[in-house]
Design an enzyme around this catalytic site. Structure first.
Site, PDB file in Angstrom:
ATOM      1  N   SER A  65      -0.200  -2.566   7.393  1.00  0.00           N
ATOM      2  CA  SER A  65      -0.751  -3.859   7.864  1.00  0.00           C
ATOM      3  C   SER A  65      -1.468  -3.795   9.195  1.00  0.00           C
ATOM      4  O   SER A  65      -2.180  -4.746   9.541  1.00  0.00           O
ATOM      5  CB  SER A  65       0.374  -4.877   7.983  1.00  0.00           C
ATOM      6  OG  SER A  65       0.414  -5.655   6.838  1.00  0.00           O
ATOM      7  N   LYS A  68      -5.050  -4.518   9.310  1.00  0.00           N
ATOM      8  CA  LYS A  68      -5.587  -5.880   9.184  1.00  0.00           C
ATOM      9  C   LYS A  68      -6.304  -6.309  10.462  1.00  0.00           C
ATOM     10  O   LYS A  68      -7.278  -7.051  10.423  1.00  0.00           O
ATOM     11  CB  LYS A  68      -4.462  -6.862   8.840  1.00  0.00           C
ATOM     12  CG  LYS A  68      -3.850  -6.606   7.458  1.00  0.00           C
ATOM     13  CD  LYS A  68      -2.571  -7.398   7.242  1.00  0.00           C
ATOM     14  CE  LYS A  68      -2.008  -7.156   5.835  1.00  0.00           C
ATOM     15  NZ  LYS A  68      -0.684  -7.751   5.649  1.00  0.00           N
ATOM     16  N   TYR A 190      -8.768  -2.805  -0.033  1.00  0.00           N
ATOM     17  CA  TYR A 190      -7.562  -3.234   0.678  1.00  0.00           C
ATOM     18  C   TYR A 190      -6.446  -2.185   0.529  1.00  0.00           C
ATOM     19  O   TYR A 190      -5.804  -1.801   1.511  1.00  0.00           O
ATOM     20  CB  TYR A 190      -7.096  -4.606   0.155  1.00  0.00           C
ATOM     21  CG  TYR A 190      -5.764  -5.009   0.737  1.00  0.00           C
ATOM     22  CD1 TYR A 190      -5.657  -5.431   2.062  1.00  0.00           C
ATOM     23  CD2 TYR A 190      -4.586  -4.918  -0.015  1.00  0.00           C
ATOM     24  CE1 TYR A 190      -4.434  -5.758   2.618  1.00  0.00           C
ATOM     25  CE2 TYR A 190      -3.363  -5.246   0.531  1.00  0.00           C
ATOM     26  CZ  TYR A 190      -3.284  -5.667   1.848  1.00  0.00           C
ATOM     27  OH  TYR A 190      -2.065  -5.977   2.402  1.00  0.00           O
ATOM     28  N   TYR A 242       4.602 -10.390  11.687  1.00  0.00           N
ATOM     29  CA  TYR A 242       5.145 -11.117  10.534  1.00  0.00           C
ATOM     30  C   TYR A 242       5.786 -12.416  11.014  1.00  0.00           C
ATOM     31  O   TYR A 242       5.316 -13.016  11.982  1.00  0.00           O
ATOM     32  CB  TYR A 242       6.126 -10.240   9.742  1.00  0.00           C
ATOM     33  CG  TYR A 242       5.514  -8.918   9.311  1.00  0.00           C
ATOM     34  CD1 TYR A 242       4.422  -8.882   8.459  1.00  0.00           C
ATOM     35  CD2 TYR A 242       6.008  -7.706   9.773  1.00  0.00           C
ATOM     36  CE1 TYR A 242       3.847  -7.683   8.062  1.00  0.00           C
ATOM     37  CE2 TYR A 242       5.454  -6.497   9.378  1.00  0.00           C
ATOM     38  CZ  TYR A 242       4.362  -6.502   8.532  1.00  0.00           C
ATOM     39  OH  TYR A 242       3.812  -5.310   8.154  1.00  0.00           O
ATOM     40  N   VAL A 260       4.402  -1.882   7.468  1.00  0.00           N
ATOM     41  CA  VAL A 260       5.622  -1.452   6.797  1.00  0.00           C
ATOM     42  C   VAL A 260       5.760   0.078   6.745  1.00  0.00           C
ATOM     43  O   VAL A 260       6.790   0.590   6.313  1.00  0.00           O
ATOM     44  CB  VAL A 260       5.756  -2.055   5.372  1.00  0.00           C
ATOM     45  CG1 VAL A 260       5.941  -3.553   5.424  1.00  0.00           C
ATOM     46  CG2 VAL A 260       4.564  -1.686   4.501  1.00  0.00           C
TER      47      VAL A 260
HETATM   48  N1  GLU Z   1       0.388  -2.290   1.664  1.00  0.00           N
HETATM   49  C1  GLU Z   1       1.124  -3.380   2.034  1.00  0.00           C
HETATM   50  C2  GLU Z   1       1.040  -4.501   1.057  1.00  0.00           C
HETATM   51  O1  GLU Z   1       0.071  -5.170   0.931  1.00  0.00           O
HETATM   52  C3  GLU Z   1       0.855  -3.828   3.427  1.00  0.00           C
HETATM   53  C4  GLU Z   1       2.106  -4.376   3.894  1.00  0.00           C
HETATM   54  C5  GLU Z   1       2.360  -4.390   5.348  1.00  0.00           C
HETATM   55  O2  GLU Z   1       2.308  -3.387   6.074  1.00  0.00           O
HETATM   56  O3  GLU Z   1       2.730  -5.486   5.753  1.00  0.00           O
HETATM   57  O4  GLU Z   1       1.944  -4.736   0.333  1.00  0.00           O
END
Ligand code: GLU
Length: 461
Positions: A65, A68, A190, A242, A260
């Site tokens: 994430s 992002k 993505y 988060y 994650v």
């Molecule tokens: N690859 C992860 C997903 O979309 C990203 C999650 C993350 O790091 O929050 O499920």
């Protein structure tokens, strides 16, 4: 020379936090479950480009994430603020990363740090094909990092084969025309962006670049236009951790983003990027040790971004010179003058100014290490220093100790107006060497003491 107390501090912090074994490696994407739960790295890079790292800071892992934030900056550059805001809002969702937090009327995702917003952001970046989008993205990473990045193909395949919820989100976005083209293409990019391999050092460099107004502090290359840096840091502040984002910014006080894969990158604007990698996650998806490290570092040095009145890096050193360039005012014999002009570079004077906090201590230590490498005497002048932060003082005293161990003489001047500081430093440093450390009232006296030593040594040789 390894006389760096910030490095020592980070090593001690790493040791302290290595004992934390709560949390679990993410396993909802099978490939991620293969990470070693004990991997643990810390890296800190300042806007001057000073790099500190400890533990598994060069272990590659997937960015997840954290990507992002990078993509959001890229979308802003490609489309401009208005176009991006029309597709993705900037309100914290207070919900999990994979929540379906969409505005009821428009279908607009709450923010670019949750999956819905991130998938919509990928759709916005330039490139008519997934290959073109990805290559545009990889170019951007190269600017942040100073080297190319690659994809972990196994994680990518694992993401793709299990990412049904992300597919559902993408279809909803397509339904409300937030995504205007093929969802599979967008999702493919993505999944790939989540699977990019980085190290803790890389993440710290991303952080340092954001802290440095979008310019990589080592290469000088611009990774993000400075006018978009506040936007990226804002969403990191309000939504980067988060559904722990509110408490995080309250306690740690640095814009941050976690993933994650176990990475966290935190930014102290104008000062540094900090990254921690440890794959044991709490129930919200944040690295447990990562949070502990950032909390401790922020508390120890008072690094909350809303602490104000810090000295800026460029204003910390008022002057730096040696005794050959500027000798004391004492009158010497011609032969003594000859010796002193030959050996005067062995005496370095650093005149420090401004409030003495974490960043100024780091800069002073870094400058001193460079300066003292080929010298024997260091005079640190505190005449122009205002407030002195307790932990910054500890860094400096640790540093002075380590210089003593290397048989370097340190003299501190200009503290007479600051009795409290003198008391505090005396409590910490046992003057074992025959250095006057604190007994010279001003730079001239300190210079004279060093010159006497130089002359005595030269005559006795
Ligand atoms: N690859 C992860 C997903 O979309 C990203 C999650 C993350 O790091 O929050 O499920």
């Amino acid at each position: 020379m390894n006389a760096n107390s910030l490095q020592n501090y980070l090593e001690a912090l790493h040791r302290d936090c290595a004992g934390i074994d709560t949390g679990a490696v993410a396993s909802y994407i099978p490939e991620l479950g293969k990470a070693d739960p004990d991997w643990f790295g810390i890296a800190l890079i300042t806007v001057e480009g000073h790099v500190y790292q400890v533990g598994d800071s060069r272990q590659p892992f997937t960015i997840q994430s954290i990507s992002k934030a990078i993509t959001y900056g890229l979308a802003l550059e490609d489309r401009g603020t208005e176009a991006v805001l029309s597709k993705v809002d900037v309100e914290p969702s207070g919900e999990a990363f994979n929540s379906i937090s969409l505005e009821p009327e428009t279908g607009r995702p709450k923010n670019p740090m949750i999956n819905a917003g991130a998938i919509a952001t990928v759709a916005l970046i330039e490139g008519n094909t997934p290959v073109a989008k990805l290559s545009h993205m990889l170019d951007c990473y190269e600017k942040y990092l100073g080297h190319p990045v690659v994809i972990d193909e196994d994680v990518y395949r694992s993401e793709k084969s299990t990412g049904h919820r992300n597919r559902a989100i993408a279809y909803l976005l397509r339904n409300s025309n937030i995504i205007e083209k093929d969802t599979d293409d967008v999702l493919d990019v993505y999944f790939k962006q989540c699977s990019l391999l980085v190290t803790c050092e890389d993440l710290a460099m991303i952080g340092a670049t954001l802290a440095n107004n979008g310019f990589n502090p080592l290469t000088g290359v611009r990774a993000l236009q400075d006018r978009y840096v506040p936007a990226v840091l804002s969403v990191m502040s309000s939504c980067g951790m988060y559904d722990y984002s509110g408490a995080w910014i309250y306690e740690v006080g640095m814009p941050a983003k976690s993933g994650v894969g176990g990475g966290i990158v935190a930014v102290l604007p104008g000062q540094f990027g900090l990254a921690v990698f440890s794959p044991r996650l709490d129930e919200r998806g944040n690295s447990v040790r990562g949070i502990a490290v950032c909390k401790k570092l922020s508390a120890d040095f008072g690094l909350h971004m809303f602490h104000i009145g810090r000295a800026t890096a460029s204003s910390v050193i008022h002057a730096r010179y040696d005794a050959a360039q500027f000798p004391s005012k004492r009158i010497y014999e011609p032969e003594q003058i000859r010796i002193l002009s030959e050996w005067g570079q062995k005496v370095i004077v650093l005149e420090i100014q401004g409030d003495f906090a974490f960043n100024s201590a780091e800069i002073v230590i870094h400058e001193s290490m460079r300066a003292i490498e080929n010298a024997d005497f260091l005079i640190m002048d505190f005449t122009r220093v205002g407030e002195i932060d307790e932990r910054a003082l500890t860094l400096i005293t640790d540093f002075i100790h380590s210089l003593f161990e290397l048989s370097k003489q340190v003299l501190i001047t200009g503290f007479c107006q600051k009795h409290e500081f003198a008391k505090r430093i005396k409590q910490r440093i046992e003057v074992t060497a025959n250095s006057p450390l604190l007994d010279c009232e001003d730079i001239d006296h300190a210079l004279q003491w060093c010159e006497q030593n130089l002359l005595a040594n030269r005559v006795s040789k």
